[in-house]
Design a protein around this motif. Structure first.
Motif, PDB file in Angstrom:
ATOM      1  N   ARG A  25       0.814  -1.218   0.000  1.00  0.00           N
ATOM      2  CA  ARG A  25       0.000   0.000   0.000  1.00  0.00           C
ATOM      3  C   ARG A  25       0.851   1.274   0.000  1.00  0.00           C
ATOM      4  N   ALA A  26       2.112   1.140   0.395  1.00  0.00           N
ATOM      5  CA  ALA A  26       3.032   2.293   0.399  1.00  0.00           C
ATOM      6  C   ALA A  26       4.453   1.768   0.314  1.00  0.00           C
ATOM      7  N   PRO A  27       4.855   1.228  -0.842  1.00  0.00           N
ATOM      8  CA  PRO A  27       6.155   0.554  -0.947  1.00  0.00           C
ATOM      9  C   PRO A  27       7.355   1.429  -0.607  1.00  0.00           C
ATOM     10  N   GLU A  28       7.377   2.659  -1.069  1.00  0.00           N
ATOM     11  CA  GLU A  28       8.552   3.494  -0.819  1.00  0.00           C
ATOM     12  C   GLU A  28       8.615   3.965   0.632  1.00  0.00           C
ATOM     13  N   SER A  29       7.484   4.278   1.210  1.00  0.00           N
ATOM     14  CA  SER A  29       7.468   4.700   2.617  1.00  0.00           C
ATOM     15  C   SER A  29       7.913   3.570   3.538  1.00  0.00           C
ATOM     16  N   THR A  30       7.621   2.326   3.159  1.00  0.00           N
ATOM     17  CA  THR A  30       7.915   1.198   4.043  1.00  0.00           C
ATOM     18  C   THR A  30       9.235   0.506   3.717  1.00  0.00           C
ATOM     19  N   ARG A  31      10.075   1.164   2.928  1.00  0.00           N
ATOM     20  CA  ARG A  31      11.448   0.667   2.722  1.00  0.00           C
ATOM     21  C   ARG A  31      12.394   1.537   3.546  1.00  0.00           C
ATOM     22  N   ASN A  32      13.270   0.902   4.298  1.00  0.00           N
ATOM     23  CA  ASN A  32      14.245   1.634   5.113  1.00  0.00           C
ATOM     24  C   ASN A  32      15.550   1.756   4.328  1.00  0.00           C
ATOM     25  N   PRO A  33      15.930   2.966   3.894  1.00  0.00           N
ATOM     26  CA  PRO A  33      17.153   3.116   3.099  1.00  0.00           C
ATOM     27  C   PRO A  33      18.404   2.674   3.837  1.00  0.00           C
ATOM     28  N   LEU A  34      18.382   2.740   5.175  1.00  0.00           N
ATOM     29  CA  LEU A  34      19.547   2.311   5.954  1.00  0.00           C
ATOM     30  C   LEU A  34      19.724   0.793   5.879  1.00  0.00           C
TER      31      LEU A  34
END
Length: 268
Positions: A25-34
């Motif tokens: 539902r929100a792939p980019e928000s729920t990816r942690n870049p760290l």
């Protein structure tokens, strides 16, 4: 945070493939870049979990978006059966270099070591249990259930590392923080839930007005109190119970009772 990332970075070096779980539902928000940085050199499979709760058109757009950017991604509903059948071909493709090396050196075929990364409440433990075919990891619809790394043996072919969900310390993008809160990746006890409900109501009015109308008979522009009155969520004196209405709206969005809805779209 620094200690956890260092630990995950060291563990990822022991693994052959990183499986990253995000919320469809929100792939980019729920990816942690760290977390991505901690395992940048490893083959990666991105799974958009809870796709049964997401807008199918948005999910298709995300899969195409990631393919265009050289990222192997698959939609997934970890609560359903057949998880291995869904990702097996991807794992075989991503492990080709490992298998070719084993043949080249005359080595015995080794188990494939997978690490599962993701932020809280995206369904990592549910995915692990589905892949293992048993309750191998604690799972619940709230953040912070998995507390430590654990290795899980799946048949003779796979060793899987389940890891705790880790959020960045802060988000410069307010919209991403709101999305995480709406999806339940941040503990609700520390959130201004009435503000969240207002944000959600405004978003649904813009993107999915029919979802509100079908569920609550709600018309665009009405206040939150209108939902309270139609659902009979009233205080003793007959005033709308805003606290219960906020809880209802957030709960029914997260559970899919409002329909298959997405918070993010590639074209944005």
């Amino acid at each position: 945070m620094a200690k956890a990332l260092k630990s995950l970075g060291e563990l990822s070096r022991l693994c052959d493939i990183i499986i990253e779980i995000a919320d469809a539902r929100a792939p980019e928000s729920t990816r942690n870049p760290l977390l991505m940085q901690a395992s940048a050199q490893k083959p990666r499979l991105l799974l958009l979990n809870k796709e049964d709760l997401a807008d199918p058109k948005a999910t298709d757009s995300w899969i195409a978006f990631y393919a265009d950017n050289g990222i192997a991604a698959k939609p997934l509903s970890a609560v359903k059966k057949g998880v291995y059948a869904l990702i097996g071909a991807c794992l075989a493709d991503l492990s080709k270099a490992k298998r070719e090396k084993e043949k080249r050196y005359g080595m015995k075929r080794q188990p494939l070591k997978l690490a599962v990364f993701g932020i809280p409440n995206v369904g990592k433990s549910t995915f692990v249990n589905s892949l293992a075919g048993k309750k191998a990891a604690r799972a619940a619809d709230r953040p912070g259930v998995t507390r430590a790394e654990q290795w899980i043996k799946i048949g003779n072919e796979i060793l899987l590392l389940d890891t705790p969900g880790i959020l960045p310390m802060n988000y410069e993008d307010r919209k991403k923080a709101v999305n995480l809160a709406l999806l339940g990746s941040i503990k609700e006890e520390v959130l201004p839930t009435s503000e969240l409900a207002s944000e959600l109501l405004a978003f649904l009015n813009e993107r999915y007005p029919d979802a509100l109308k079908d569920r609550y008979g709600y018309e665009a522009g009405e206040p939150l109190e209108a939902i309270a009155k139609r659902r009979g969520l009233l205080l003793k004196e007959g005033k709308p119970d805003i606290s219960r209405t906020v809880s209802l709206l957030l709960k029914e969005f997260r559970s899919g009772a409002l329909g298959r809805l997405s918070l993010e779209f590639p074209d944005a």
